[in-house]
Design an enzyme around this catalytic site. Structure first.
Site, short mmCIF file in Angstrom:
data_model
loop_
_atom_site.label_atom_id
_atom_site.label_comp_id
_atom_site.label_asym_id
_atom_site.label_seq_id
_atom_site.Cartn_x
_atom_site.Cartn_y
_atom_site.Cartn_z
N LYS A 115 0.84 -1.21 0.00
CA LYS A 115 0.00 0.00 0.00
C LYS A 115 0.87 1.26 0.00
O LYS A 115 0.63 2.18 -0.78
CB LYS A 115 -0.92 0.04 1.24
N ARG A 154 -9.42 1.17 9.08
CA ARG A 154 -9.10 -0.21 9.46
C ARG A 154 -10.23 -0.86 10.25
O ARG A 154 -10.10 -2.03 10.63
CB ARG A 154 -7.84 -0.22 10.34
N ARG A 179 11.93 -6.17 3.87
CA ARG A 179 11.78 -4.81 4.43
C ARG A 179 12.74 -4.63 5.60
O ARG A 179 13.37 -3.59 5.74
CB ARG A 179 10.33 -4.61 4.87
N ARG A 203 11.16 -1.26 11.81
CA ARG A 203 10.06 -0.84 12.67
C ARG A 203 9.91 -1.84 13.81
O ARG A 203 10.05 -3.03 13.60
CB ARG A 203 8.76 -0.80 11.86
N ARG A 235 -0.82 -8.89 13.53
CA ARG A 235 -1.38 -7.83 12.67
C ARG A 235 -2.25 -8.43 11.57
O ARG A 235 -3.26 -7.86 11.18
CB ARG A 235 -0.24 -6.97 12.08
P1 AMP Z 1 0.87 0.62 9.25
O1 AMP Z 1 2.07 1.47 9.04
O2 AMP Z 1 -0.31 1.07 8.44
O3 AMP Z 1 1.15 -0.86 9.08
O4 AMP Z 1 0.42 0.83 10.77
C1 AMP Z 1 1.29 0.47 11.83
C2 AMP Z 1 0.51 0.40 13.14
O5 AMP Z 1 -0.06 1.70 13.42
C3 AMP Z 1 -0.67 -0.55 13.15
O6 AMP Z 1 -0.29 -1.89 13.44
C4 AMP Z 1 -1.52 0.07 14.27
O7 AMP Z 1 -0.95 -0.19 15.55
C5 AMP Z 1 -1.35 1.56 14.01
N1 AMP Z 1 -2.34 2.07 13.03
C6 AMP Z 1 -2.09 2.59 11.80
N2 AMP Z 1 -3.22 2.95 11.17
C7 AMP Z 1 -4.23 2.63 12.02
C8 AMP Z 1 -5.65 2.74 11.94
N3 AMP Z 1 -6.25 3.24 10.86
N4 AMP Z 1 -6.38 2.33 13.02
C9 AMP Z 1 -5.79 1.85 14.12
N5 AMP Z 1 -4.45 1.68 14.26
C10 AMP Z 1 -3.67 2.08 13.22
#
Ligand code: AMP
Length: 189
Positions: free
Chosen positions: A13, A88, A127, A136, A147
């Site tokens: 994404k 989400r 990654r 990360r 996740r």
């Molecule tokens: P990502 O970079 O999109 O994989 O997000 C990393 C982490 O940030 C996720 O595992 C959640 O802990 C938090 N996070 C990011 N976007 C959201 C969202 N829309 N709702 C809730 N938690 C989020």
């Protein structure tokens, strides 16, 4: 034009959002990036979400909705937005529609990146390898499994919401980066 890129962690994404940003002058809004910036800035919010994110849980709908709401009216969002990693949950999807409507905007396309989840572990490993030791904290095999579970239990149920609006389209996310971009181009242009 406002687009949601939808898919499990590691589906590509973020990579596609950056390409579309350059190509169409859209603004990528990644809630994950925003939250990581809060942590890096050692802000009150950052400290609040740090452990939650490291464990791979979702942060609250209120927090992410407020972050998005605060950005919608900015000049860089005027040409359109690519939502990456948001919404989400169905509550986030409904909340997004409400705040978009307040700005006279709406979602045009929800693009689902379909990926083979067994291959995601491999993508995650590359990654980590490319991160030069700055991976990360939530990029490890165990947290990825959690996740992915959250994706199935809380995030996938968002799809019927957009299906009912006739906005869903699927792209094979296992193709090369350029092929995925071309497929998305075909859907939105
Ligand atoms: P990502 O970079 O999109 O994989 O997000 C990393 C982490 O940030 C996720 O595992 C959640 O802990 C938090 N996070 C990011 N976007 C959201 C969202 N829309 N709702 C809730 N938690 C989020």
């Amino acid at each position: 034009m406002n687009i949601i890129l939808f898919g499990p962690p590691g589906a590509g994404k973020g990579t596609q959002a950056k390409i579309l940003e350059d190509k169409y002058g859209l603004k990528q809004l990644s809630t994950g990036d925003m939250l990581r910036a809060e942590i890096a800035a050692n802000s009150f919010l950052g400290n609040k979400v740090k452990e939650i994110m490291a464990a791979g849980h979702l942060v609250s709908d209120e927090i992410v909705l407020e972050m998005i709401e605060n950005r919608l009216g900015r000049p860089e969002c005027m040409k359109g937005i690519i939502f990456d990693g948001f919404p989400r949950t169905t509550a986030q999807a409904r909340g997004l529609d409400e705040v978009l409507a307040q700005h006279g905007k709406k979602i045009n396309h929800v693009i689902v990146l379909k990926v083979d989840e067994d291959a995601l572990i491999g993508r995650l490993e590359s990654r980590i390898a490319q991160s030069g030791g700055n991976a990360r904290p939530d990029d490890n095999a165990e947290t990825l499994k959690h996740r992915l579970n959250i994706f199935h239990e809380q995030t996938k149920p968002v799809l019927p919401y957009y299906e009912a609006q006739g906005k869903l389209a699927e792209v094979d996310g296992m193709q090369g980066i350029d092929e995925v971009t071309a497929a998305i181009d075909g859907l939105i242009s």
